[in-house]
Design a protein around this motif. Structure first.
Motif, PDB file in Angstrom:
ATOM      1  N   SER A 195       5.147   5.361   2.189  1.00 14.33           N
ATOM      2  CA  SER A 195       4.569   6.685   1.966  1.00 14.33           C
ATOM      3  C   SER A 195       5.614   7.632   1.403  1.00 14.33           C
ATOM      4  CB  SER A 195       4.010   7.260   3.265  1.00 14.33           C
ATOM      5  OG  SER A 195       5.046   7.617   4.164  1.00 14.33           O
ATOM      6  N   TRP A 250       0.623   6.599   7.736  1.00  9.42           N
ATOM      7  CA  TRP A 250      -0.503   5.773   8.179  1.00  9.42           C
ATOM      8  C   TRP A 250      -0.982   6.111   9.585  1.00  9.42           C
ATOM      9  CZ3 TRP A 250      -2.322   3.288   4.126  1.00  9.42           C
ATOM     10  CH2 TRP A 250      -1.447   3.149   3.039  1.00  9.42           C
ATOM     11  N   ARG A 256       0.835  -1.199   0.000  1.00  9.03           N
ATOM     12  CA  ARG A 256       0.000   0.000   0.000  1.00  9.03           C
ATOM     13  C   ARG A 256       0.867   1.244   0.000  1.00  9.03           C
ATOM     14  NH1 ARG A 256      -3.593  -0.637   5.180  1.00  9.03           N
ATOM     15  NH2 ARG A 256      -4.845   1.011   4.190  1.00  9.03           N
ATOM     16  N   ARG A 261       3.508  -1.148   3.856  1.00 12.49           N
ATOM     17  CA  ARG A 261       2.977   0.211   3.821  1.00 12.49           C
ATOM     18  C   ARG A 261       4.136   1.188   3.616  1.00 12.49           C
ATOM     19  NH1 ARG A 261      -1.224   0.793   8.802  1.00 12.49           N
ATOM     20  NH2 ARG A 261       0.746   0.845   9.973  1.00 12.49           N
TER      21      ARG A 261
END
Length: 288
Positions: free
Chosen positions: A209, A136, A130, A207
């Motif tokens: 970013s 998050w 993701r 995850r």
């Protein structure tokens, strides 16, 4: 985060170590849009994966953007807001190895059965990767965002204005480095997760970013530039159904590795939503 244990390598569970390249034989569902996610899945396609990008019919993609980030992939349209669309995705998921998502946090979770945890539960051993702009946790976690905004908010823009312009306007990196950097980091993380699955049968939820990549860049130890002139990018050219396409070769290079993608970018949404080799799997997009 580790997910449910799968069946291990074998029929229906392809191994990251099978084939000539690191991702040969693997199936990747690409639920991303510009730019970090498509860079990651483009890299996995270079390394041998069968990458199928899925887009909503009402979210048209720039063909120029697809020509850049769609190398090695196929592109299909599927309405996941409908039960029929989700049923097709479910059939794809039955033999998928990786799902990469790049929509705003909460967007896919709002659809029945599309939360990352639900996808992993339906397909034990699945790697779910993701991407988000802001991370998050915290008050910005659910916000939309893109590279330039993260550069401005993280301090990259201040750092790029230079010491001689302390009171000058913010600067910017000469490229969407957060997008590209995060994309390559994600591809590497997927390969590591697949290696873990090959050894243990366990899936993984990843995850990443843009904000975390910006933090890493701002706090990295400076590395002196190599002496001599900078090497110009290597350009390649191929012919597609839309004419001649000139593009930059991938920076991913190793001994015995691929020299180029197996196919050029096709037309947005022109392929059937099925895996390569399945009925209609060759799609209708252009290829080399």
């Amino acid at each position: 985060r580790r997910g449910p244990r799968g069946a291990g390598p074998g029929p229906g569970r392809r191994s990251v170590q099978s084939g000539r390249y690191p991702a040969a034989g693997l199936r990747v569902l690409d639920l991303t849009r510009v730019l970090a996610g498509p860079v990651a899945t483009r890299t996995l396609a270079l390394l041998g994966a069968d990458v199928l990008r899925i887009d909503a019919p009402w979210l048209p993609e720039s063909q120029d953007a697809l020509d850049d980030t769609g190398m090695g992939k196929r592109s299909a349209r599927l309405d996941l807001a409908t039960a029929d669309g989700r049923a097709v995705l479910g059939r794809l998921l039955e033999t998928a190895d990786v799902v990469v998502t790049g929509y705003r946090p909460g967007a896919l979770e709002a659809l029945p059965g599309m939360a990352p945890e639900e996808l992993a539960a339906r397909r034990p051993g699945l790697v779910v990767a993701r991407l988000s702009a802001w991370g998050w946790s915290g008050p910005w976690a659910g916000r939309r965002g893109f590279d330039s905004l993260v550069q401005a908010a993280s301090g990259v823009a201040v750092a790029e204005r230079g010491p001689a312009a302390a009171d000058g306007p913010p600067g910017a990196l000469p490229a969407q480095a957060l997008d590209h950097g995060t994309g390559y980091l994600l591809a590497a993380a997927v390969l590591r997760a697949l290696t873990h699955r090959h050894r243990t049968g366990e899936g993984t939820c990843l995850r990443l970013s843009l904000a975390r990549t910006a933090h890493a860049l701002l706090h990295a130890r400076p590395v002196p530039a190599p002496a001599g002139a900078e090497e110009p990018p290597r350009l390649r050219e191929t012919v597609t159904g839309r004419g001649s396409l000139r593009y930059v070769a991938s920076p991913v290079e190793f001994e015995g590795g691929p020299r180029d993608w197996s196919r050029a970018s096709g037309t947005w949404g022109a392929d059937a939503p099925c895996w390569e080799g399945a009925a209609g799997g060759a799609g209708r997009g252009s290829s080399r």
